[in-house]
Structures are given as structure tokens and as C-alpha cells.
Scaffold this motif. Structure first.
Motif, PDB file in Angstrom:
ATOM      1  N   ALA A 171      54.457  41.395  45.457  1.00 17.35           N
ATOM      2  CA  ALA A 171      55.782  40.956  45.020  1.00 17.35           C
ATOM      3  C   ALA A 171      56.594  42.092  44.429  1.00 17.35           C
ATOM      4  O   ALA A 171      57.815  41.970  44.300  1.00 17.35           O
ATOM      5  N   VAL A 172      55.925  43.184  44.064  1.00 13.89           N
ATOM      6  CA  VAL A 172      56.591  44.347  43.464  1.00 13.89           C
ATOM      7  C   VAL A 172      56.059  45.599  44.152  1.00 13.89           C
ATOM      8  O   VAL A 172      54.999  45.564  44.798  1.00 13.89           O
ATOM      9  N   PRO A 173      56.764  46.725  44.048  1.00 16.33           N
ATOM     10  CA  PRO A 173      56.250  47.958  44.633  1.00 16.33           C
ATOM     11  C   PRO A 173      54.875  48.319  44.050  1.00 16.33           C
ATOM     12  O   PRO A 173      54.716  48.385  42.828  1.00 16.33           O
ATOM     13  N   PRO A 174      53.852  48.534  44.888  1.00 13.17           N
ATOM     14  CA  PRO A 174      52.520  48.852  44.374  1.00 13.17           C
ATOM     15  C   PRO A 174      52.444  50.303  43.916  1.00 13.17           C
ATOM     16  O   PRO A 174      53.251  51.138  44.343  1.00 13.17           O
ATOM     17  N   PRO A 175      51.489  50.625  43.061  1.00 13.17           N
ATOM     18  CA  PRO A 175      51.294  52.028  42.685  1.00 13.17           C
ATOM     19  C   PRO A 175      50.752  52.820  43.873  1.00 13.17           C
ATOM     20  O   PRO A 175      50.242  52.230  44.834  1.00 13.17           O
ATOM     21  N   PRO A 176      50.836  54.140  43.843  1.00 17.90           N
ATOM     22  CA  PRO A 176      50.382  54.953  44.978  1.00 17.90           C
ATOM     23  C   PRO A 176      48.913  54.703  45.313  1.00 17.90           C
ATOM     24  O   PRO A 176      48.047  54.733  44.432  1.00 17.90           O
ATOM     25  N   GLY A 177      48.647  54.434  46.583  1.00 21.14           N
ATOM     26  CA  GLY A 177      47.280  54.276  47.052  1.00 21.14           C
ATOM     27  C   GLY A 177      46.616  52.968  46.696  1.00 21.14           C
ATOM     28  O   GLY A 177      45.414  52.796  46.934  1.00 21.14           O
ATOM     29  N   ALA A 178      47.349  52.016  46.148  1.00 26.22           N
ATOM     30  CA  ALA A 178      46.746  50.756  45.715  1.00 26.22           C
ATOM     31  C   ALA A 178      46.395  49.870  46.907  1.00 26.22           C
ATOM     32  O   ALA A 178      47.060  49.891  47.945  1.00 26.22           O
ATOM     33  N   LEU A 179      45.327  49.069  46.752  1.00 27.65           N
ATOM     34  CA  LEU A 179      44.980  48.075  47.754  1.00 27.65           C
ATOM     35  C   LEU A 179      45.975  46.915  47.677  1.00 27.65           C
ATOM     36  O   LEU A 179      46.440  46.564  46.584  1.00 27.65           O
ATOM     37  N   PRO A 180      46.286  46.285  48.793  1.00 26.24           N
ATOM     38  CA  PRO A 180      47.205  45.148  48.766  1.00 26.24           C
ATOM     39  C   PRO A 180      46.533  43.923  48.143  1.00 26.24           C
ATOM     40  O   PRO A 180      45.302  43.834  48.102  1.00 26.24           O
ATOM     41  N   PRO A 181      47.322  42.978  47.649  1.00 18.39           N
ATOM     42  CA  PRO A 181      46.734  41.759  47.080  1.00 18.39           C
ATOM     43  C   PRO A 181      45.916  41.000  48.119  1.00 18.39           C
ATOM     44  O   PRO A 181      46.302  40.897  49.287  1.00 18.39           O
ATOM     45  N   GLY A 182      44.794  40.470  47.668  1.00 17.49           N
ATOM     46  CA  GLY A 182      43.917  39.706  48.549  1.00 17.49           C
ATOM     47  C   GLY A 182      42.595  39.424  47.877  1.00 17.49           C
ATOM     48  O   GLY A 182      42.287  39.998  46.831  1.00 17.49           O
ATOM     49  N   PRO A 183      41.795  38.534  48.460  1.00 20.37           N
ATOM     50  CA  PRO A 183      40.475  38.236  47.901  1.00 20.37           C
ATOM     51  C   PRO A 183      39.624  39.503  47.829  1.00 20.37           C
ATOM     52  O   PRO A 183      39.720  40.386  48.697  1.00 20.37           O
ATOM     53  N   LEU A 184      38.781  39.577  46.805  1.00 16.22           N
ATOM     54  CA  LEU A 184      37.997  40.786  46.560  1.00 16.22           C
ATOM     55  C   LEU A 184      36.495  40.547  46.733  1.00 16.22           C
ATOM     56  O   LEU A 184      36.016  39.416  46.628  1.00 16.22           O
ATOM     57  N   ARG A 185      35.801  41.637  46.983  1.00 16.48           N
ATOM     58  CA  ARG A 185      34.348  41.620  47.097  1.00 16.48           C
ATOM     59  C   ARG A 185      33.763  42.637  46.126  1.00 16.48           C
ATOM     60  O   ARG A 185      34.263  43.760  46.016  1.00 16.48           O
ATOM     61  N   ILE A 186      32.711  42.254  45.417  1.00 15.34           N
ATOM     62  CA  ILE A 186      31.925  43.191  44.619  1.00 15.34           C
ATOM     63  C   ILE A 186      30.675  43.552  45.406  1.00 15.34           C
ATOM     64  O   ILE A 186      29.978  42.669  45.915  1.00 15.34           O
ATOM     65  N   GLU A 187      30.402  44.825  45.518  1.00 18.35           N
ATOM     66  CA  GLU A 187      29.164  45.306  46.120  1.00 18.35           C
ATOM     67  C   GLU A 187      28.332  45.945  45.017  1.00 18.35           C
ATOM     68  O   GLU A 187      28.806  46.857  44.332  1.00 18.35           O
ATOM     69  N   ALA A 188      27.120  45.454  44.816  1.00 20.55           N
ATOM     70  CA  ALA A 188      26.287  45.924  43.710  1.00 20.55           C
ATOM     71  C   ALA A 188      24.892  46.271  44.194  1.00 20.55           C
ATOM     72  O   ALA A 188      24.266  45.491  44.916  1.00 20.55           O
ATOM     73  N   ASP A 189      24.414  47.442  43.798  1.00 15.63           N
ATOM     74  CA  ASP A 189      23.019  47.830  43.984  1.00 15.63           C
ATOM     75  C   ASP A 189      22.314  47.665  42.649  1.00 15.63           C
ATOM     76  O   ASP A 189      22.868  47.999  41.592  1.00 15.63           O
ATOM     77  N   PHE A 190      21.083  47.151  42.685  1.00 13.10           N
ATOM     78  CA  PHE A 190      20.362  46.963  41.431  1.00 13.10           C
ATOM     79  C   PHE A 190      18.858  47.077  41.644  1.00 13.10           C
ATOM     80  O   PHE A 190      18.351  46.893  42.759  1.00 13.10           O
ATOM     81  N   ALA A 191      18.168  47.414  40.564  1.00 10.21           N
ATOM     82  CA  ALA A 191      16.708  47.387  40.540  1.00 10.21           C
ATOM     83  C   ALA A 191      16.291  46.143  39.768  1.00 10.21           C
ATOM     84  O   ALA A 191      17.019  45.659  38.893  1.00 10.21           O
ATOM     85  N   ALA A 192      15.090  45.612  40.092  1.00 12.96           N
ATOM     86  CA  ALA A 192      14.641  44.381  39.448  1.00 12.96           C
ATOM     87  C   ALA A 192      13.123  44.358  39.363  1.00 12.96           C
ATOM     88  O   ALA A 192      12.430  45.041  40.124  1.00 12.96           O
ATOM     89  N   THR A 193      12.635  43.577  38.422  1.00  8.94           N
ATOM     90  CA  THR A 193      11.196  43.346  38.332  1.00  8.94           C
ATOM     91  C   THR A 193      10.844  42.126  39.177  1.00  8.94           C
ATOM     92  O   THR A 193      11.718  41.386  39.630  1.00  8.94           O
ATOM     93  N   ALA A 194       9.559  41.899  39.335  1.00  6.16           N
ATOM     94  CA  ALA A 194       9.086  40.738  40.090  1.00  6.16           C
ATOM     95  C   ALA A 194       8.721  39.585  39.162  1.00  6.16           C
ATOM     96  O   ALA A 194       7.973  38.676  39.545  1.00  6.16           O
TER      97      ALA A 194
END
Length: 232
Positions: free
Chosen positions: A70-93
Motif C-alpha cells: 500500500a506504500v512504497p517499500p524500502p529498498p530490497g524489501a520482500l512484497p507483502p504475502g504469507p511467510l515461511r520460517i525455515e529452522a534447523d535444530f538439534a534434538a535429543t531422543a
């Protein structure tokens, strides 16, 4: 500060921000740096039993499902839209991995939406290591990098003292920052404000309050973009 040093400093700060991801809906006119989201999400991940977060990224869930800002985005910004988080993690059993992953996914969803205001629809997880036992003393979650001080405005920038003063007084604003240039830029009927928020306030709520405060009482009805570069 010389022009060359100013340019070099600005480039370093911009690269350190990571992606500028949309905050809230397209109409909210706000973006959040990955650098600001990382410590908030990392703290949430580290609070899940038997989980050690390794890396976190935030990006668009589907580049084809974006909206016009709706407004001018900052330089290099992603456009509005649904987002995804990608996470790597270590865990115990100690618990089945699907159970651990479900708890981590829920924690990241909650932190993204309730602490920040990111419209996350997907969380992709990858186990990078299986631990024999949980760490005896979990390392404290990574703290955000020091908030960059406001940089010197580029030559010819419009006077913005009044706008900066109004924005700085909004509850939840920690400090105005300057990784993209001047902390406040006002030209051609548009205002861009760059700031850090406090972790006690939801980032999206602060951004919306800043936009409302800056335009209150103005007859010229400028458009306003808010960029949050840190949560402290």
C-alpha cells in the motif's frame, strides 16, 4: 564523516539486516529485518524442551502469492504475502522427533504472530543433529546485535526533525535507527521511518501506532513506511 565512510557504513548495516520481510498485511505499510526477528524466534525455539536451535530464516511462503504494497517499500524489501520460517535444530531422543517437531513448530508460530506480527503460514523444520542428552546448561539465546546509531543523512535530505520527534515518543519505540540511510526520510509526499522496538511491545502494533502518530493532524496526507531493524 566523509562520503566514502558514510557509504561503506551504510552498506555494512544494510547487509547485516538480512531480508526485509513484510510485517502484517499489505495495508500496514511495515517491514521487519530478519536480524530483528532472529533473536525473538530463537528464544522461543530454545524454550522447547530438548531443542537446540541452529539456524532460522524467514521468507515468502510462495513468491507467486504476494500483494501490492500500500506504500512504497524500502529498498530490497520482500512484497507483502504469507511467510515461511525455515529452522534447523538439534534434538535429543527423550521424546519422539515428531512430538518435538510439533512443539517447536507451535512455538515458532506463536512467537512470529504474537510477539512480532509476522503472518507466518508455514514452518519447515530440519533436524541437523541428534544429541545423546540435553545440554547440561543451555546456552542463552543469542541476543540481537547492538542497535546501530542513526547515520548521517544524505546530502539534500528534507528536514525531518518534527517527524522524528513524534515517532520517537510512540510507546514501544526504543530508538530511531539508520541502517538504510537517514532514520527518517521525507520526500515527494512519502515518509520512511526506521526504528528499533522494545521486546515488551508487539512489533506490528508499534509500527501501526507510529504511522498513525506521524500522520495525525497533517493535511497533506503523506504515505508512511515503517522499517523495524531491531527488537531490544
Amino acid at each position: 564523516m566523509t562520503a566514502d565512510r558514510w557509504v561503506a557504513r551504510t552498506v555494512r548495516e544494510r547487509l547485516g539486516l538480512g531480508r526485509l520481510v513484510p510485517l502484517g498485511e499489505a495495508a500496514d505499510g511495515a517491514w521487519l529485518a530478519e536480524r530483528a526477528a532472529d533473536p525473538v524466534l530463537r528464544r522461543a525455539a530454545a524454550a522447547v524442551p530438548a531443542v537446540v536451535p541452529v539456524s532460522l530464516r524467514v521468507g515468502l511462503a510462495d513468491p507467486a502469492e504476494t500483494a501490492e504494497p500500500a506504500v512504497p517499500p524500502p529498498p530490497g524489501a520482500l512484497p507483502p504475502g504469507p511467510l515461511r520460517i525455515e529452522a534447523d535444530f538439534a534434538a535429543t531422543a527423550d521424546a519422539p522427533l515428531p512430538v518435538t517437531a510439533a512443539a517447536l513448530r507451535a512455538a515458532l508460530f506463536t512467537a512470529a504472530r504474537e510477539s512480532l506480527g509476522l503472518l507466518v503460514t508455514e514452518v519447515d523444520l530440519r533436524v541437523t543433529d541428534l544429541l545423546d542428552q540435553a545440554p547440561a546448561a543451555a546456552a542463552p539465546p543469542e541476543e540481537p546485535a547492538a542497535v546501530p546509531p542513526p547515520v548521517e543523512p544524505a546530502a539534500g535530505a528534507a528536514p525531518t526533525g518534527a517527524v522524528a520527534a513524534v515517532a520517537a515518543r510512540v510507546p514501544g519505540v526504543a530508538v530511531l535507527t539508520g541502517a538504510l540511510g537517514a532514520p527518517v526520510r521525507e520526500e515527494d509526499g512519502h515518509i520512511r521511518i526506521e526504528l528499533a522496538t522494545t521486546r515488551e511491545h508487539r512489533a506490528l502494533d508499534v509500527a501501526k501506532a507510529v504511522r498513525s502518530a506521524v500522520t495525525a493532524g497533517r493535511t497533506d496526507r503523506p504515505t508512511v513506511t515503517v522499517v523495524i531493524t531491531a527488537v531490544v
